[in-house]
Design a protein around this motif. Structure first.
Motif, PDB file in Angstrom:
ATOM      1  N   LEU A   1       0.830  -1.205   0.000  1.00 39.55           N
ATOM      2  CA  LEU A   1       0.000   0.000   0.000  1.00 39.55           C
ATOM      3  C   LEU A   1       0.867   1.259   0.000  1.00 39.55           C
ATOM      4  CD1 LEU A   1      -2.819  -1.058   2.498  1.00 39.55           C
ATOM      5  CD2 LEU A   1      -3.094  -0.593   0.057  1.00 39.55           C
ATOM      6  N   ILE A   2       1.991   1.216   0.712  1.00 41.69           N
ATOM      7  CA  ILE A   2       2.921   2.348   0.695  1.00 41.69           C
ATOM      8  C   ILE A   2       3.454   2.563  -0.718  1.00 41.69           C
ATOM      9  CG2 ILE A   2       5.239   3.066   1.431  1.00 41.69           C
ATOM     10  CD1 ILE A   2       4.576   2.026   4.202  1.00 41.69           C
ATOM     11  N   ASN A   3       3.763   1.472  -1.415  1.00 43.39           N
ATOM     12  CA  ASN A   3       4.211   1.605  -2.804  1.00 43.39           C
ATOM     13  C   ASN A   3       3.154   2.293  -3.661  1.00 43.39           C
ATOM     14  OD1 ASN A   3       6.703   0.432  -2.443  1.00 43.39           O
ATOM     15  ND2 ASN A   3       6.060  -1.611  -3.046  1.00 43.39           N
ATOM     16  N   LEU A   4       1.890   1.921  -3.464  1.00 37.70           N
ATOM     17  CA  LEU A   4       0.817   2.544  -4.231  1.00 37.70           C
ATOM     18  C   LEU A   4       0.685   4.029  -3.896  1.00 37.70           C
ATOM     19  CD1 LEU A   4      -1.989  -0.183  -4.186  1.00 37.70           C
ATOM     20  CD2 LEU A   4      -0.757   0.657  -6.184  1.00 37.70           C
ATOM     21  N   ILE A   5       0.818   4.372  -2.615  1.00 41.19           N
ATOM     22  CA  ILE A   5       0.740   5.779  -2.216  1.00 41.19           C
ATOM     23  C   ILE A   5       1.876   6.572  -2.857  1.00 41.19           C
ATOM     24  CG2 ILE A   5       1.041   7.341  -0.249  1.00 41.19           C
ATOM     25  CD1 ILE A   5      -0.550   5.332   1.425  1.00 41.19           C
ATOM     26  N   ASN A   6       3.076   6.005  -2.859  1.00 37.97           N
ATOM     27  CA  ASN A   6       4.205   6.697  -3.483  1.00 37.97           C
ATOM     28  C   ASN A   6       4.010   6.828  -4.988  1.00 37.97           C
ATOM     29  OD1 ASN A   6       5.711   7.200  -1.152  1.00 37.97           O
ATOM     30  ND2 ASN A   6       6.569   5.150  -1.147  1.00 37.97           N
ATOM     31  N   ARG A   7       3.388   5.822  -5.581  1.00 37.58           N
ATOM     32  CA  ARG A   7       3.094   5.890  -7.017  1.00 37.58           C
ATOM     33  C   ARG A   7       2.073   6.991  -7.304  1.00 37.58           C
ATOM     34  NH1 ARG A   7      -0.022   0.986  -9.921  1.00 37.58           N
ATOM     35  NH2 ARG A   7      -0.768   2.140 -11.742  1.00 37.58           N
ATOM     36  N   ILE A   8       1.058   7.107  -6.445  1.00 37.93           N
ATOM     37  CA  ILE A   8       0.071   8.174  -6.600  1.00 37.93           C
ATOM     38  C   ILE A   8       0.741   9.535  -6.442  1.00 37.93           C
ATOM     39  CG2 ILE A   8      -1.924   9.268  -5.488  1.00 37.93           C
ATOM     40  CD1 ILE A   8      -2.983   6.460  -4.901  1.00 37.93           C
ATOM     41  N   HIS A   9       1.612   9.651  -5.437  1.00 39.23           N
ATOM     42  CA  HIS A   9       2.294  10.926  -5.198  1.00 39.23           C
ATOM     43  C   HIS A   9       3.107  11.343  -6.418  1.00 39.23           C
ATOM     44  CE1 HIS A   9       4.533  14.086  -3.166  1.00 39.23           C
ATOM     45  NE2 HIS A   9       5.645  13.532  -3.594  1.00 39.23           N
ATOM     46  N   LEU A  10       3.836  10.402  -7.001  1.00 34.60           N
ATOM     47  CA  LEU A  10       4.648  10.716  -8.179  1.00 34.60           C
ATOM     48  C   LEU A  10       3.758  11.145  -9.344  1.00 34.60           C
ATOM     49  CD1 LEU A  10       7.452  10.784  -9.464  1.00 34.60           C
ATOM     50  CD2 LEU A  10       7.164   8.376 -10.073  1.00 34.60           C
ATOM     51  N   ALA A  11       2.640  10.452  -9.536  1.00 32.36           N
ATOM     52  CA  ALA A  11       1.717  10.814 -10.615  1.00 32.36           C
ATOM     53  C   ALA A  11       1.143  12.208 -10.398  1.00 32.36           C
ATOM     54  CB  ALA A  11       0.589   9.786 -10.705  1.00 32.36           C
TER      55      ALA A  11
ATOM     56  N   GLU B   1       2.598  14.681  -8.644  1.00 30.88           N
ATOM     57  CA  GLU B   1       3.664  15.657  -8.857  1.00 30.88           C
ATOM     58  C   GLU B   1       3.831  15.952 -10.346  1.00 30.88           C
ATOM     59  OE1 GLU B   1       5.845  17.459  -6.707  1.00 30.88           O
ATOM     60  OE2 GLU B   1       4.120  16.972  -5.458  1.00 30.88           O
ATOM     61  N   GLN B   2       3.693  14.927 -11.169  1.00 32.78           N
ATOM     62  CA  GLN B   2       3.830  15.092 -12.616  1.00 32.78           C
ATOM     63  C   GLN B   2       2.508  15.471 -13.274  1.00 32.78           C
ATOM     64  OE1 GLN B   2       5.405  11.247 -13.694  1.00 32.78           O
ATOM     65  NE2 GLN B   2       7.478  11.751 -13.019  1.00 32.78           N
ATOM     66  N   LEU B   3       1.436  15.496 -12.472  1.00 35.03           N
ATOM     67  CA  LEU B   3       0.079  15.767 -12.950  1.00 35.03           C
ATOM     68  C   LEU B   3      -0.246  14.900 -14.164  1.00 35.03           C
ATOM     69  CD1 LEU B   3      -1.840  17.528 -11.463  1.00 35.03           C
ATOM     70  CD2 LEU B   3      -1.543  19.306 -13.154  1.00 35.03           C
ATOM     71  N   ASP B   4       0.097  13.612 -14.023  1.00 31.12           N
ATOM     72  CA  ASP B   4      -0.188  12.611 -15.052  1.00 31.12           C
ATOM     73  C   ASP B   4      -1.597  12.082 -14.788  1.00 31.12           C
ATOM     74  OD1 ASP B   4      -0.433  10.320 -16.602  1.00 31.12           O
ATOM     75  OD2 ASP B   4       1.645   9.689 -16.302  1.00 31.12           O
ATOM     76  N   THR B   5      -2.576  12.645 -15.490  1.00 28.98           N
ATOM     77  CA  THR B   5      -3.971  12.352 -15.169  1.00 28.98           C
ATOM     78  C   THR B   5      -4.307  10.873 -15.322  1.00 28.98           C
ATOM     79  OG1 THR B   5      -4.506  13.058 -17.429  1.00 28.98           O
ATOM     80  CG2 THR B   5      -4.867  14.643 -15.672  1.00 28.98           C
ATOM     81  N   ARG B   6      -3.822  10.243 -16.383  1.00 29.33           N
ATOM     82  CA  ARG B   6      -4.133   8.825 -16.577  1.00 29.33           C
ATOM     83  C   ARG B   6      -3.529   7.985 -15.457  1.00 29.33           C
ATOM     84  NH1 ARG B   6      -6.328   5.627 -20.103  1.00 29.33           N
ATOM     85  NH2 ARG B   6      -6.684   7.346 -21.542  1.00 29.33           N
ATOM     86  N   GLU B   7      -2.300   8.285 -15.071  1.00 31.82           N
ATOM     87  CA  GLU B   7      -1.664   7.513 -14.004  1.00 31.82           C
ATOM     88  C   GLU B   7      -2.354   7.766 -12.666  1.00 31.82           C
ATOM     89  OE1 GLU B   7       1.305   5.016 -12.106  1.00 31.82           O
ATOM     90  OE2 GLU B   7       0.264   5.129 -14.036  1.00 31.82           O
ATOM     91  N   ILE B   8      -2.815   8.995 -12.431  1.00 34.60           N
ATOM     92  CA  ILE B   8      -3.546   9.283 -11.193  1.00 34.60           C
ATOM     93  C   ILE B   8      -4.802   8.426 -11.118  1.00 34.60           C
ATOM     94  CG2 ILE B   8      -4.882  11.033  -9.955  1.00 34.60           C
ATOM     95  CD1 ILE B   8      -2.900  13.122 -11.071  1.00 34.60           C
ATOM     96  N   VAL B   9      -5.581   8.420 -12.199  1.00 33.52           N
ATOM     97  CA  VAL B   9      -6.817   7.632 -12.221  1.00 33.52           C
ATOM     98  C   VAL B   9      -6.504   6.144 -12.092  1.00 33.52           C
ATOM     99  CG1 VAL B   9      -8.807   6.966 -13.615  1.00 33.52           C
ATOM    100  CG2 VAL B   9      -8.108   9.363 -13.526  1.00 33.52           C
ATOM    101  N   ASP B  10      -5.524   5.667 -12.875  1.00 31.52           N
ATOM    102  CA  ASP B  10      -5.176   4.243 -12.835  1.00 31.52           C
ATOM    103  C   ASP B  10      -4.730   3.819 -11.438  1.00 31.52           C
ATOM    104  OD1 ASP B  10      -5.788   3.873 -15.475  1.00 31.52           O
ATOM    105  OD2 ASP B  10      -3.719   3.950 -16.198  1.00 31.52           O
ATOM    106  N   THR B  11      -3.910   4.651 -10.804  1.00 27.30           N
ATOM    107  CA  THR B  11      -3.371   4.270  -9.499  1.00 27.30           C
ATOM    108  C   THR B  11      -4.443   4.327  -8.421  1.00 27.30           C
ATOM    109  OG1 THR B  11      -1.284   5.273 -10.222  1.00 27.30           O
ATOM    110  CG2 THR B  11      -1.426   4.598  -7.936  1.00 27.30           C
ATOM    111  N   LEU B  12      -5.340   5.297  -8.502  1.00 24.11           N
ATOM    112  CA  LEU B  12      -6.452   5.324  -7.547  1.00 24.11           C
ATOM    113  C   LEU B  12      -7.338   4.091  -7.714  1.00 24.11           C
ATOM    114  CD1 LEU B  12      -7.597   9.064  -7.388  1.00 24.11           C
ATOM    115  CD2 LEU B  12      -6.770   7.656  -5.499  1.00 24.11           C
ATOM    116  N   LEU B  13      -7.563   3.673  -8.957  1.00 26.08           N
ATOM    117  CA  LEU B  13      -8.342   2.456  -9.190  1.00 26.08           C
ATOM    118  C   LEU B  13      -7.604   1.239  -8.637  1.00 26.08           C
ATOM    119  CD1 LEU B  13      -9.619   3.156 -12.821  1.00 26.08           C
ATOM    120  CD2 LEU B  13     -11.010   3.068 -10.747  1.00 26.08           C
TER     121      LEU B  13
END
Length: 554
Positions: free
Chosen positions: A444-454, A456-468
Motif C-alpha cells: 500500500l505504501i508503494n501505491l501511495i508513493n506511485r500516486i504521489h509521483l503521478a 507531482e507530474q500531474l499525469d492524469t491517466r496515471e492518477i486515475v489508474d493508481t487510484l483504481l
C-alpha cells in the motif's frame, strides 16, 4: 471576474512605503520602479506557465516571484490554495511557512480565518496585523499582516486564494490595490484554464474506463458459461500490457491492447453448453466444434473501429501457434498478428497459474517450465523472454487480481517487492507484528508513493489508474485482514470494518472529485492517504497485532 476590494487603511501621516533597493554587480544601488517590477513579475508568471514542468511546480515558482517583489515589502512567506467541491481551501503550495502552520492550514473551510473569508466573499482582504479574523493561531506565532486574494472563475465562483505575508503594521503602497487585482485576474485565468483542461482529460479518461468496464462486464457475463471470471479478464489483459511494454510497444498500442485483449474468447457465446461445459476430454468432433469460437468471435467483432479491428484480430488468432500447428488458419511465426501472439501467452500463463473448478493452480515454477518448453513451438520465443524478464510485475498483477488466493502466493510476491520511499517510507514502527499484513501494508505504501509521483507530474491517466489500483488492492487487503480477525475472534472487528468501509468510500469520492475539482483533489489525495494509512496502522492495526500475539502466547 475581478475580486471586490476591501478598502485598505491609508499609510500613517508622513509614512512612506520604503521601496527596496537592489545592489548591482558593481556595488551601486539600482532602483527598480514599481511599474517595472510589476510588468516583470506578470511577464515572469506568464513565462512560468509555458515551462515544461508540473503544474504544482509552476504554482510554486509563481509564488516565489510574488514574494520577491521588492516594492510590495512582502515577507518571504506565502501560499496558494485551491478550492475543492466541498467549499474548502486546500493548500497547494507554500513558501516559507512553518510546519505547524502548514499542518493547521492544510484544509480550511470557506469562511474560516482570513483566507477562508476571502474565499467566501470573493473580496481581496488586507490586514496589517493578526486581528480577530485570524482564527488559526499557535503559540509563538509572530505578528504579521496579510493580503488574501481570491481567485475567481467567470461566474465569480472561488477556485482558490493567494495569501501573501506582510510585515506587522505594513503601510500600503498606492499601487498595491491595483496590483492585487491584476494579480488575482492573472492567476485566476491560469488556474481556471488548467482546471478546465484537467477536468476534460479526467472526464475523458473516466468515460473510457467506464466504457471498458462495461465491455469487461459483458465479456465476463458471456464467460460465466465457461467457468471464467472477471478477474481472469483483468489479469490476462494486464499481463498482455506488461509483455507489450517490455517489447517496446508505444502508449497508444498498449492502450489498444489493454482494451481489446478481454475480447479474446467472446466467440464462446456461440458454443453449445454440452461442449463448452463438458467436464471431461472433448472428442475430436467436439474439439473441432470448440475451435469455431475463434471464427464466431471474428464474425461478432465486425467493424472498422481500431478497437473492434484489434479485438477481432485477437479473437481470431489467439489459438494460433508459433510452429503453425494452431487454429483456425494454421498461421506460423510472425504471420500470426502480434496482439494474438501476446494474448496467447498471457491467456495460457493465467490458465496455468490459477485455480479452476476442473483443476488446481499449477505452482509458478511448473507453469514457467511449461511455458519455456513451449517457446518456439506454441509461443513466440521473444515474447516468452519478455514475460520472464517482467516476472516481478506479472506476479504483482497476479497478487492484485487473484481471486480465491489463500494468501500464500500473494505473501511470497509481496515479500519480494521492494518498498519505494518517494514520500512515505516503511519503518519498524509501522509493523503490526504479523508478517503477512506488514507486507501488504508495504505494498500500500508503494501505491501511495506511485500516486504521489503521478500527482507531482500531474499525469492524469496515471492518477486515475493508481487510484483504481488502490481501491482494488484495498478491498483485497481489507478482506484478508478482516478474515484474519474473524479467525482470531478479534473483538474490535466491527469497528475495524467500518474504518475500512470509510476508506473505500473516500477513495471512490476522490475519483468523483477529480472530475469537478482536479487541482484541489490531487492536493488532498496524498495527504489523506498517508495520514490515514499511518494512523490506521499505528493506532488500529497494531491493536489487533498485539491481540493476536497475546493469543499465540497463551
Amino acid at each position: 471576474m475581478p475580486a471586490r476590494k476591501e478598502s485598505a487603511p491609508s499609510p500613517p501621516d508622513g509614512g512612506k512605503h520604503r521601496l527596496e533597493r537592489r545592489r548591482g554587480d558593481r556595488g551601486n544601488e539600482d532602483y527598480f520602479s514599481p511599474e517595472w517590477e510589476t510588468k516583470t513579475a506578470i511577464s515572469c508568471i506568464l513565462d512560468i506557465t509555458l515551462k515544461p514542468i508540473s503544474f504544482r511546480q509552476q504554482l510554486k515558482e509563481i509564488l516565489d516571484v510574488l514574494v520577491s517583489i521588492s516594492w510590495l515589502r512582502v515577507e518571504k512567506k506565502g501560499a496558494i490554495f485551491v478550492a475543492n467541491s466541498r467549499r474548502e481551501l486546500v493548500l497547494a503550495v507554500q513558501h516559507g511557512l512553518p510546519a505547524q502552520l502548514q499542518e493547521a492550514c492544510a484544509k480550511i473551510p470557506f469562511g474560516r480565518c482570513l483566507c477562508g473569508k476571502a474565499a467566501a466573499t470573493g473580496t481581496i482582504l488586507f490586514r496589517d496585523c493578526v486581528d480577530h479574523d485570524h482564527d488559526i493561531r499557535f503559540d509563538g506565532m509572530a505578528n504579521h499582516g496579510h493580503y488574501n486574494i481570491p481567485l475567481l472563475a467567470n461566474d465569480n465562483e472561488t477556485i482558490g486564494v493567494i495569501v501573501l505575508y506582510l510585515e506587522h503594521g505594513h503601510p500600503p503602497h498606492p499601487e498595491e490595490a491595483n496590483f492585487m487585482e491584476m494579480l488575482g485576474r492573472t492567476v485566476s485565468n491560469i488556474l481556471l484554464n488548467r482546471n478546465l483542461q484537467l477536468r476534460a482529460e479526467i472526464n475523458r479518461i473516466r468515460l473510457q474506463k467506464a466504457q471498458l468496464d462495461i465491455l469487461h462486464k459483458l465479456v465476463a457475463a458471456s464467460e460465466f458459461r465457461d467457468n471464467e471470471t472477471g478477474e481472469h479478464i483483468k489479469r490476462m489483459s494486464q499481463y498482455s500490457v506488461v509483455i507489450g511494454r517490455r517489447i517496446g510497444l508505444g502508449d497508444d498500442q498498449l492502450e489498444l491492447l489493454e482494451q481489446s485483449a478481454p475480447m479474446h474468447d467472446i466467440g464462446k457465446v456461440g458454443i453449445a453448453d454440452e461442449i463448452l461445459l463438458k467436464p471431461g476430454r472433448l472428442t475430436a468432433e467436439e474439439f473441432t466444434a470448440m475451435q469455431q469460437h475463434t471464427l464466431i468471435g471474428a464474425r461478432i467483432l465486425s467493424g472498422s473501429h481500431p478497437l473492434i479491428e484489434a479485438s477481432r484480430q485477437i479473437a481470431l488468432s489467439h489459438h494460433e501457434k508459433w510452429d503453425g500447428s494452431g487454429y483456425p488458419k494454421g498461421l506460423a511465426g510472425e504471420d500470426i498478428p502480434l496482439f494474438g501472439r501476446i494474448c496467447a501467452l498471457a491467456d495460457v500463463f493465467d490458465a496455468l497459474t490459477t485455480k479452476r473448478p476442473y483443476k488446481d493452480a499449477w505452482p509458478l515454477e511448473k507453469a514457467l517450465s511449461c511455458i519455456k518448453e513451449d517457446a518456439g513451438t506454441h509461443f513466440d520465443p521473444a515474447l516468452v523472454d519478455a514475460l520472464l524478464d517482467s516476472l516481478p510485475e506479472i506476479l504483482e498483477i497476479k497478487a492484485l487480481y487473484d481471486e480465491g488466493n489463500e494468501g500464500g502466493d500473494r505473501k511470497k510476491i509481496l515479500e519480494q517487492k521492494p518498498v519505494s520511499n518517494e514520500i512515505l517510507t516503511w519503518r519498524d514502527s509501522l509493523s503490526v507484528g504479523v508478517d503477512f499484513m506488514d507486507h501488504q501494508h508495504q505494498y500500500l505504501i508503494n501505491l501511495i508513493n506511485r500516486i504521489h509521483l503521478a500527482i507531482e507530474q500531474l499525469d492524469t491517466r496515471e492518477i486515475v489508474d493508481t487510484l483504481l489500483d488502490m481501491n482494488a488492492y484495498a478491498e483485497v487487503h481489507f478482506a484478508e485482514e478482516e478474515e484474519l480477525m474473524r479467525r482470531h475472534r478479534y473483538p474490535g472487528l466491527d469497528a475495524h470494518i467500518r474504518l475500512h468501509q470509510g476508506f473505500i468510500r473516500q477513495a471512490e469520492a476522490f475519483l468523483n472529485d477529480l472530475e469537478t475539482a482536479p487541482l484541489a483533489t490531487t492536493s488532498e489525495v496524498s495527504r489523506y492517504l498517508i495520514d490515514w494509512l499511518v494512523e490506521h496502522i499505528q493506532k488500529h492495526d497494531s491493536r489487533y497485532g498485539r491481540f493476536i500475539a497475546e493469543q499465540a502466547g497463551q
